[in-house]
Design a protein around this motif. Structure first.
Motif, PDB file in Angstrom:
ATOM      1  N   LEU A  54       9.403  64.582  37.684  1.00 14.34           N
ATOM      2  CA  LEU A  54       9.686  64.705  39.112  1.00 14.34           C
ATOM      3  C   LEU A  54       8.428  64.579  39.972  1.00 14.34           C
ATOM      4  CD1 LEU A  54      12.251  67.676  39.040  1.00 14.34           C
ATOM      5  CD2 LEU A  54      12.735  65.227  39.235  1.00 14.34           C
ATOM      6  N   GLY A  55       7.277  64.911  39.380  1.00 15.83           N
ATOM      7  CA  GLY A  55       6.007  64.785  40.111  1.00 15.83           C
ATOM      8  C   GLY A  55       5.874  65.720  41.294  1.00 15.83           C
ATOM      9  N   ILE A  56       6.558  66.881  41.223  1.00 11.42           N
ATOM     10  CA  ILE A  56       6.545  67.815  42.359  1.00 11.42           C
ATOM     11  C   ILE A  56       5.144  68.363  42.608  1.00 11.42           C
ATOM     12  CG2 ILE A  56       7.360  70.057  43.170  1.00 11.42           C
ATOM     13  CD1 ILE A  56      10.010  69.496  41.818  1.00 11.42           C
ATOM     14  N   ALA A  57       4.471  68.787  41.555  1.00 11.42           N
ATOM     15  CA  ALA A  57       3.149  69.406  41.715  1.00 11.42           C
ATOM     16  C   ALA A  57       2.165  68.429  42.349  1.00 11.42           C
ATOM     17  CB  ALA A  57       2.617  69.893  40.363  1.00 11.42           C
ATOM     18  N   ASP A  58       2.196  67.177  41.888  1.00 14.76           N
ATOM     19  CA  ASP A  58       1.269  66.193  42.447  1.00 14.76           C
ATOM     20  C   ASP A  58       1.557  65.927  43.922  1.00 14.76           C
ATOM     21  OD1 ASP A  58      -0.089  65.895  40.081  1.00 14.76           O
ATOM     22  OD2 ASP A  58       1.142  64.205  39.390  1.00 14.76           O
ATOM     23  N   SER A  59       2.837  65.886  44.282  1.00 16.25           N
ATOM     24  CA  SER A  59       3.204  65.650  45.676  1.00 16.25           C
ATOM     25  C   SER A  59       2.732  66.794  46.565  1.00 16.25           C
ATOM     26  CB  SER A  59       4.723  65.484  45.804  1.00 16.25           C
ATOM     27  OG  SER A  59       5.173  64.374  45.065  1.00 16.25           O
ATOM     28  N   VAL A  60       2.985  68.033  46.121  1.00 14.13           N
ATOM     29  CA  VAL A  60       2.564  69.194  46.923  1.00 14.13           C
ATOM     30  C   VAL A  60       1.054  69.295  46.952  1.00 14.13           C
ATOM     31  CG1 VAL A  60       2.700  71.702  47.150  1.00 14.13           C
ATOM     32  CG2 VAL A  60       4.704  70.413  46.386  1.00 14.13           C
ATOM     33  N   ARG A  61       0.415  69.001  45.809  1.00 15.79           N
ATOM     34  CA  ARG A  61      -1.051  69.061  45.755  1.00 15.79           C
ATOM     35  C   ARG A  61      -1.664  68.059  46.734  1.00 15.79           C
ATOM     36  NH1 ARG A  61      -1.316  68.722  40.755  1.00 15.79           N
ATOM     37  NH2 ARG A  61      -1.517  70.943  40.278  1.00 15.79           N
ATOM     38  N   GLY A  62      -1.082  66.873  46.829  1.00 10.49           N
ATOM     39  CA  GLY A  62      -1.572  65.886  47.784  1.00 10.49           C
ATOM     40  C   GLY A  62      -1.386  66.346  49.217  1.00 10.49           C
ATOM     41  N   MET A  63      -0.251  67.000  49.474  1.00  6.72           N
ATOM     42  CA  MET A  63       0.005  67.504  50.813  1.00  6.72           C
ATOM     43  C   MET A  63      -0.988  68.610  51.176  1.00  6.72           C
ATOM     44  SD  MET A  63       3.578  69.057  52.298  1.00  6.72           S
ATOM     45  CE  MET A  63       4.443  67.675  51.526  1.00  6.72           C
ATOM     46  N   VAL A  64      -1.240  69.515  50.215  1.00  2.00           N
ATOM     47  CA  VAL A  64      -2.192  70.604  50.448  1.00  2.00           C
ATOM     48  C   VAL A  64      -3.588  70.046  50.686  1.00  2.00           C
ATOM     49  CG1 VAL A  64      -3.342  72.567  49.347  1.00  2.00           C
ATOM     50  CG2 VAL A  64      -0.866  72.330  49.167  1.00  2.00           C
ATOM     51  N   ALA A  65      -3.978  69.036  49.898  1.00  3.12           N
ATOM     52  CA  ALA A  65      -5.301  68.434  50.065  1.00  3.12           C
ATOM     53  C   ALA A  65      -5.433  67.760  51.420  1.00  3.12           C
ATOM     54  CB  ALA A  65      -5.562  67.425  48.948  1.00  3.12           C
ATOM     55  N   SER A  66      -4.333  67.203  51.931  1.00  5.12           N
ATOM     56  CA  SER A  66      -4.396  66.510  53.223  1.00  5.12           C
ATOM     57  C   SER A  66      -4.623  67.467  54.384  1.00  5.12           C
ATOM     58  CB  SER A  66      -3.110  65.713  53.449  1.00  5.12           C
ATOM     59  OG  SER A  66      -2.009  66.580  53.679  1.00  5.12           O
ATOM     60  N   ILE A  67      -4.300  68.745  54.193  1.00  2.00           N
ATOM     61  CA  ILE A  67      -4.490  69.720  55.265  1.00  2.00           C
ATOM     62  C   ILE A  67      -5.971  70.054  55.429  1.00  2.00           C
ATOM     63  CG2 ILE A  67      -3.988  72.095  55.989  1.00  2.00           C
ATOM     64  CD1 ILE A  67      -1.298  71.846  54.589  1.00  2.00           C
ATOM     65  N   ASP A  68      -6.748  70.003  54.353  1.00  2.00           N
ATOM     66  CA  ASP A  68      -8.165  70.373  54.353  1.00  2.00           C
ATOM     67  C   ASP A  68      -8.328  71.804  54.872  1.00  2.00           C
ATOM     68  OD1 ASP A  68     -10.885  70.607  54.348  1.00  2.00           O
ATOM     69  OD2 ASP A  68     -11.270  68.658  55.255  1.00  2.00           O
ATOM     70  N   PHE A  69      -7.963  72.741  54.010  1.00  2.00           N
ATOM     71  CA  PHE A  69      -7.972  74.160  54.346  1.00  2.00           C
ATOM     72  C   PHE A  69      -9.308  74.606  54.933  1.00  2.00           C
ATOM     73  CE2 PHE A  69      -8.714  78.614  53.309  1.00  2.00           C
ATOM     74  CZ  PHE A  69      -7.535  79.230  53.694  1.00  2.00           C
TER      75      PHE A  69
END
Length: 418
Positions: A54-69
């Motif tokens: 499903l690639g869920i972790a990679d999708s969420v990880r990419g989204m989190v990285a795009s925020i630049d905490f």
């Protein structure tokens, strides 16, 4: 995703998770949102582990990285959060505790950095200078986490003032020391000459950053106060305070002085002198309500983001064990940071019962530590530092944050316990 889309998603999730906490968990708002976000994150990781296709972790990880905490907090939210926190701390209370706050925000941070850094170097084999970077980013208490918990805990006024005041200032002090140590620990081979920077040079840089930030905050706060005295329009005066928080922070960054200390000093001045002599009663109510709402919303979003940063953490057995051991190091460093200044001052003044225990356990770590860890240059040690920081922060917010009120009620009521 565009900035507006990311912002919308964060606010929607913060609202949903906040509602789940309110209806079911009934924990303090920020802590509840963090726990729901963590459970959701681990749930997504579990689904990804069972159905990797499903690639869920990679999708969420990419989204989190795009925020630049790191950039979002340090360059965006931090100025507003510190200004809002300082706005509600009375300088009259702070003046009574100024010496204790000063010692814990300076000497305490230095001692904690040394204790944690040496221990972390011994524990991991990391070069001492690099380990001291971890020590300095995990030593300051997070004003966002601390002030959020103080609203829920019934602490003696003097202890509450010391914890709140220290958390506002040691954050700025720790940030300056962090920048200095990072420049030394992660210098490139061609920059070796800079590593010989003398202690005097570092001290002058610290004075320039911290002193310059304080001076800028007081000057901008005073100018804003003078303008507000001539105006009786609550909407415009709220806008002026917002401009002070945003514009002052960016000006401090441009002038290379401490932006966090600027925000704290400006907030203290507006919250005390500005509220008493520069605002009508109506304006004061609107300013307080506006900044309380800003504080609550940004707190909710920040703790939501901390929960989802689990996707940026390296899950390795040895690293996780090191992170768990780092909790004890952080607690030891915090104990030293509180006990030494209190012991120095004890012959000259009285302290509330249980002050060392309460302040040690109530010195919460938070998003600023995670943001600083994420901002480190890439190196072989960064995953270890980031994971250890994240574990300490989650433990601090969840475990210490949920138990500090009980500790205060138990210890603070017995004069013989110190």
């Amino acid at each position: 995703m565009a900035v507006l889309q990311i912002t919308s998603l964060l606010i929607v999730l913060a609202g949903v998770f906040g509602a789940i906490n309110y209806l079911f968990l009934k924990l303090p708002s920020a802590i509840g949102i963090l726990i729901v976000a963590l459970v959701t994150s681990f749930g997504l990781l579990g689904v990804d582990y069972v159905w990797p296709g499903l690639g869920i972790a990679d999708s969420v990880r990419g989204m989190v990285a795009s925020i630049d905490f790191s950039e979002t907090l340090l360059e965006g939210m931090l100025g507003l959060l510190l200004f809002a926190g300082a706005l509600h701390v009375k300088t009259s209370d702070l003046r009574r505790e100024w010496l204790a706050v000063l010692l814990m925000a300076t000497l305490g941070v230095a001692l904690s950095t040394f204790v944690i850094g040496v221990g972390f170097s011994w524990l991991t084999g990391m070069p001492l200078l690099t380990a001291l970077v971890f020590g300095t980013l995990i030593s300051p208490t997070d004003p966002v986490a601390v002030l959020g918990v103080l609203r829920e805990a019934d602490l003696p006024k003097s202890i509450e003032t010391k914890i709140a005041g220290e958390s506002l200032f040691n954050d700025g002090v720790g940030y300056v020391v962090f920048l200095i140590l990072v420049g030394l620990a992660f210098a490139q081979p061609g920059e070796h000459a800079q590593e010989t920077t003398s202690f005097l040079d570092m001290l002058l840089l610290f004075i320039q950053e911290a002193g310059g930030g304080a001076l800028l905050g007081l000057v901008l706060g005073w100018l804003t106060f003078r303008v507000m005295r001539r105006i009786d329009d609550y909407a415009l005066e709220v806008l002026l305070t917002l401009g002070l928080a945003f514009g002052g922070y960016e000006l401090a960054v441009a002038l290379k002085v401490s932006a966090p200390i600027m925000a704290v000093c400006a907030g203290l001045l507006i919250g005390d002198v500005g509220a008493a002599k520069g605002m009508s009663e109506e304006t004061r109510k609107y300013v307080d309500a506006f900044w309380q709402m800003v504080d609550e919303i940004l707190n909710a979003v920040l703790f939501l983001m901390i929960g989802f940063e689990v996707f940026a953490v390296a899950f390795d057995g040895n690293i996780l064990l090191t992170g768990i051991a780092s909790i004890m190091l952080a607690l030891a460093g915090r104990l030293v940071a509180v006990a030494v200044p209190i012991s120095i001052l004890r012959p000259f003044r009285n302290f509330d019962s249980g002050v060392i225990r309460i302040m040690s356990w109530g010195g919460l770590k938070g998003g600023i530590s995670v943001a600083l860890a994420l901002s480190l240059p890439d190196s072989e040690w960064k995953p270890l530092i980031l994971t250890s920081t994240y574990i300490v922060v989650v433990f601090s917010i969840v475990v210490q944050g949920l138990t500090i009120a009980k500790l205060a009620n138990r210890v603070g009521r017995h004069p013989d316990l110190i």
